[in-house]
Design a protein around this motif. Sequence first.
Motif, PDB file in Angstrom:
ATOM      1  N   GLU A 136      14.858   7.570  14.542  1.00  0.00           N
ATOM      2  CA  GLU A 136      13.932   8.180  13.584  1.00  0.00           C
ATOM      3  C   GLU A 136      13.385   7.137  12.612  1.00  0.00           C
ATOM      4  O   GLU A 136      12.182   7.110  12.318  1.00  0.00           O
ATOM      5  N   THR A 137      14.266   6.264  12.122  1.00  0.00           N
ATOM      6  CA  THR A 137      13.835   5.210  11.205  1.00  0.00           C
ATOM      7  C   THR A 137      12.887   4.248  11.911  1.00  0.00           C
ATOM      8  O   THR A 137      11.882   3.805  11.336  1.00  0.00           O
ATOM      9  N   ARG A 189       5.047   3.809  12.507  1.00  0.00           N
ATOM     10  CA  ARG A 189       3.908   4.557  11.947  1.00  0.00           C
ATOM     11  C   ARG A 189       3.339   3.854  10.717  1.00  0.00           C
ATOM     12  O   ARG A 189       2.118   3.725  10.566  1.00  0.00           O
ATOM     13  N   ALA A 190       4.219   3.403   9.832  1.00  0.00           N
ATOM     14  CA  ALA A 190       3.757   2.724   8.621  1.00  0.00           C
ATOM     15  C   ALA A 190       3.033   1.427   8.961  1.00  0.00           C
ATOM     16  O   ALA A 190       2.006   1.096   8.346  1.00  0.00           O
ATOM     17  N   LEU A 191       3.540   0.694   9.930  1.00  0.00           N
ATOM     18  CA  LEU A 191       2.895  -0.553  10.338  1.00  0.00           C
ATOM     19  C   LEU A 191       1.501  -0.303  10.895  1.00  0.00           C
ATOM     20  O   LEU A 191       0.558  -1.054  10.608  1.00  0.00           O
ATOM     21  N   ASN A 192       1.354   0.737  11.671  1.00  0.00           N
ATOM     22  CA  ASN A 192       0.042   1.024  12.242  1.00  0.00           C
ATOM     23  C   ASN A 192      -0.941   1.512  11.183  1.00  0.00           C
ATOM     24  O   ASN A 192      -2.152   1.300  11.306  1.00  0.00           O
ATOM     25  N   GLN A 229       0.804  -1.221   0.000  1.00  0.00           N
ATOM     26  CA  GLN A 229       0.000   0.000   0.000  1.00  0.00           C
ATOM     27  C   GLN A 229       0.841   1.277   0.000  1.00  0.00           C
ATOM     28  O   GLN A 229       0.301   2.376   0.008  1.00  0.00           O
ATOM     29  N   GLY A 230       2.154   1.129   0.029  1.00  0.00           N
ATOM     30  CA  GLY A 230       3.034   2.290  -0.044  1.00  0.00           C
ATOM     31  C   GLY A 230       3.202   3.054   1.252  1.00  0.00           C
ATOM     32  O   GLY A 230       3.684   4.195   1.243  1.00  0.00           O
ATOM     33  N   PHE A 231       2.837   2.435   2.390  1.00  0.00           N
ATOM     34  CA  PHE A 231       2.932   3.146   3.671  1.00  0.00           C
ATOM     35  C   PHE A 231       4.379   3.368   4.092  1.00  0.00           C
ATOM     36  O   PHE A 231       4.719   4.418   4.661  1.00  0.00           O
ATOM     37  N   PHE A 232       5.253   2.411   3.839  1.00  0.00           N
ATOM     38  CA  PHE A 232       6.677   2.615   4.111  1.00  0.00           C
ATOM     39  C   PHE A 232       7.239   3.691   3.182  1.00  0.00           C
ATOM     40  O   PHE A 232       8.001   4.568   3.611  1.00  0.00           O
TER      41      PHE A 232
END
Length: 281
Positions: free
Chosen positions: A200-201, A207-210, A24-27
């Motif tokens: 930071e990474t 955040r992307a996982l959630n 989904q491109g969240f990362f």
Amino acid sequence: MARTIRVQSDSNAHDRPWRVAVEQGFFKDEGLDVLYYEDNPKGAAGRVEKFADRWKESKLSGGELEVYPVCEWGAIERVQQLGHGRIIGLDTTARTGAIMVRKDSKITSLTQLRNVPIAVTWHAGTFYAAIEALEAVGIPYNEIKLVHANDRLNALLNGETEAAALMEPLVSRAVSAGARKLCDLKWRGGIVVGDEVDEETAEKLMRALNRAVAWLRENEDREREQLLRDLTPEQRKTGMLPELIGAQSYKKREFEDKVDWMMKRGLLASAPSYEDIVRGK
């Protein structure tokens, strides 16, 4: 330019939010270049008994950063034994499994498994969760007989062991072969990263996982398809779904409770400190 992050999956069902975050491109939205590798690259043969061999990093080309979603207990043991890496949080799902016996087994309850060999993957989540379940019905730790099997389902169905602690897709495949469930198992996962993954990474990964977890919750028609992808369409209808919780920080009290539990059973040589094992606020 951001360095590539290599994610080595521990379980296709329980780690599916990682795949969703890629698809989904969240990362990518976080500026991360993530490569997701499903399950053990050597299959059942890679699920070796010796813990350090099982989780030793491969020699990667291109200087990729490494991330491993594993069980909570295994995350602690892995970082301590290998002497590097950190846990950045608890993983996206409450993982699920079951202790099962063959259809013709005379065993009908957990209490009958006292001193009975049970197939597990050594130091995987089902290994620890099986101990918790058996102790909960009054079987003392020294009378719990867990034996390592690279292929737990095969060990059960071929009669090598009387019972097995399994997770999906093995639970559904065991049911299809007529096996019976004695109890459900449940546990949390931990997220281990290499030393070069900075704070930071790590925050971007979480955040992307959630976002992926939220996507799965909002797309219920896709949830079974995504999380139980390794099963046949018919098996997906009844397969065990992990509970979508979301990636969370690893609190010091939670960590110390797990370390205390492992120390009392001789599963750690010494008690690691929170500060040495966990990276987080």
